[in-house]
Design an enzyme around this catalytic site. Structure first.
Site, PDB file in Angstrom:
ATOM      1  N   LEU A 137       0.835  -1.202   0.000  1.00 35.83           N
ATOM      2  CA  LEU A 137       0.000   0.000   0.000  1.00 35.83           C
ATOM      3  C   LEU A 137       0.871   1.255   0.000  1.00 35.83           C
ATOM      4  CD1 LEU A 137      -2.654  -1.211   2.595  1.00 35.83           C
ATOM      5  CD2 LEU A 137      -2.755  -1.346   0.104  1.00 35.83           C
ATOM      6  N   PRO A 138       0.262   2.429  -0.289  1.00 36.41           N
ATOM      7  CA  PRO A 138       1.077   3.643  -0.392  1.00 36.41           C
ATOM      8  C   PRO A 138       1.815   4.053   0.891  1.00 36.41           C
ATOM      9  CG  PRO A 138      -1.061   3.960  -1.442  1.00 36.41           C
ATOM     10  CD  PRO A 138      -1.127   2.649  -0.733  1.00 36.41           C
ATOM     11  N   THR A 162       6.294   0.783   2.015  1.00 36.78           N
ATOM     12  CA  THR A 162       7.290   1.580   2.741  1.00 36.78           C
ATOM     13  C   THR A 162       6.541   2.501   3.689  1.00 36.78           C
ATOM     14  OG1 THR A 162       8.758   1.578   0.840  1.00 36.78           O
ATOM     15  CG2 THR A 162       9.181   3.236   2.517  1.00 36.78           C
ATOM     16  N   LYS A 214      15.140   0.813   4.889  1.00 37.55           N
ATOM     17  CA  LYS A 214      14.509   1.322   3.662  1.00 37.55           C
ATOM     18  C   LYS A 214      14.481   2.865   3.660  1.00 37.55           C
ATOM     19  CE  LYS A 214      11.933   1.458  -0.034  1.00 37.55           C
ATOM     20  NZ  LYS A 214      12.533   1.311  -1.342  1.00 37.55           N
ATOM     21  N   LYS A 258       7.106  11.290   0.369  1.00 42.09           N
ATOM     22  CA  LYS A 258       6.640  10.580   1.575  1.00 42.09           C
ATOM     23  C   LYS A 258       7.825   9.961   2.306  1.00 42.09           C
ATOM     24  CE  LYS A 258       5.805   6.362   1.272  1.00 42.09           C
ATOM     25  NZ  LYS A 258       5.467   4.968   1.069  1.00 42.09           N
TER      26      LYS A 258
END
Ligand code: NAD
Length: 294
Positions: A64-65, A95, A170, A245
């Protein structure tokens, strides 16, 4: 294996298709119909909602975003933790904030689930080719359970540490990538302003000390690399707003820990200006065209 897959976007769709190719039964769900249609056309089974995709599957994968989507999917009265069989191994590949990943995994553990965070690196090309790098956080036993499945979608699987460690690595990696793409774009723009052919310039820098991933594999200047998003109108790939983001996650994390990341914060401001100028949905390498600031 019977697998549920939630979030069939730029990354999730090709990842789910690789699981199908490896012979697994995959039940997919996304909020966008065109994504579901593409999945069905390739032989995937489409679920009418997330709860159905997660019902009685051995493994549930989400892609998902951002943090709020992952919290929304798993937590709360209507979240999957309340409606799914706790034998299902939960793998979140999105992420998101390391803190949120830790909190969701802790709630999953309390409800009897094994859950790992497994964000990926390698972009949409890596997702299509099944060569992603998985950076995993969580309990060793759960990681070993997930390993064969991750191997059907990726080439490198790293166990970074406890819950949230995958997200920490990440976030560090993507902050470096964001900075690297800005630096690469600047060097190319300066060379071009001097009348250099960007391909000649890139070839030389790729064999010199400025070499890096953005320059060599994801060149931001149109026409230098046939398969890079830059040569396809910056469509698909990894969006400016997704990079923004991730830089936001890095800044938030650094502030909480008093870590010094001046370049990360400058990169955040530059991608924000680029997004505000209407480029949020383009690939992040479009920052090559960043308007002059100051
Ligand atoms: P995307 O926006 O293309 O796909 C996300 C999908 O999730 C969309 O199709 C959306 O409809 C769906 N979705 C959102 N909420 C949902 C819900 N509640 N239920 C079902 N579906 C839902 O994004 P992407 O490029 O596939 O990226 C996914 C994640 O992977 C992000 O966290 C991103 O940061 C990360 N990532 C992306 C890349 C890349 O190159 N695109 C590379 C590495 C990591």
């Amino acid at each position: 294996m019977k697998i549920g897959f939630i979030g069939l976007g730029n990354m999730g769709l090709p990842m789910a298709l690789n699981l199908l190719k490896a012979g697994h039964q995959v039940l997919g769900f996304d909020l966008v119909k065109t994504q579901l249609d593409a999945f069905a056309a390739a032989g995937g089974l489409v679920a009418p909602d997330a709860a159905t995709a997660a019902k009685d599957v051995e493994v549930l994968i989400s892609m998902l975003p951002a943090s709020k989507h992952v919290e929304g999917l798993y937590l709360g009265q209507t979240g999957l933790l309340a409606s799914t069989n706790s034998n299902t191994l939960l793998i979140d590949c999105s992420t998101i904030s390391p803190k949120v990943a830790q909190a969701v995994a802790a709630k999953a553990r309390a409800a009897g689930f094994a859950m790992i965070d497994a964000p990926v690196s390698g972009g949409t090309a890596g997702a299509q080719a099944g060569t992603l790098t998985f950076i995993v956080g969580g309990d060793a036993k759960a990681v070993e359970r997930a390993r064969p499945l991750l191997g059907a979608m990726g080439k490198n699987i790293f166990h970074a540490g406890a819950s949230g460690a995958g997200q920490t690595v990440k976030v560090c990696n993507n902050m470096l990538l964001g900075i690297q793409m800005l630096g690469t774009s600047e060097a190319l723009r300066l060379g071009i302003a001097n009348g250099m052919d960007p391909k000649v310039l890139s070839d030389i820098m790729a064999k010199s000390s400025g070499r890096n991933w953005a320059l060599e594999l994801y060149n931001p200047c149109p026409g230098v690399m046939e398969n890079a998003p830059a040569s396809k109108g910056y469509a698909g790939g990894f969006g400016v707003d997704l990079m923004l983001k991730d830089l936001g996650l890095a800044a938030e994390n650094a502030d909480a820990l008093d870590a010094n990341i001046p370049l990360g914060k400058l990169a955040q401001a530059l991608y924000a200006a680029h997004s505000k100028a209407g480029n949020g949905q383009l690939d992040f390498s479009s920052v090559f065209h960043l308007k002059k600031v100051n």
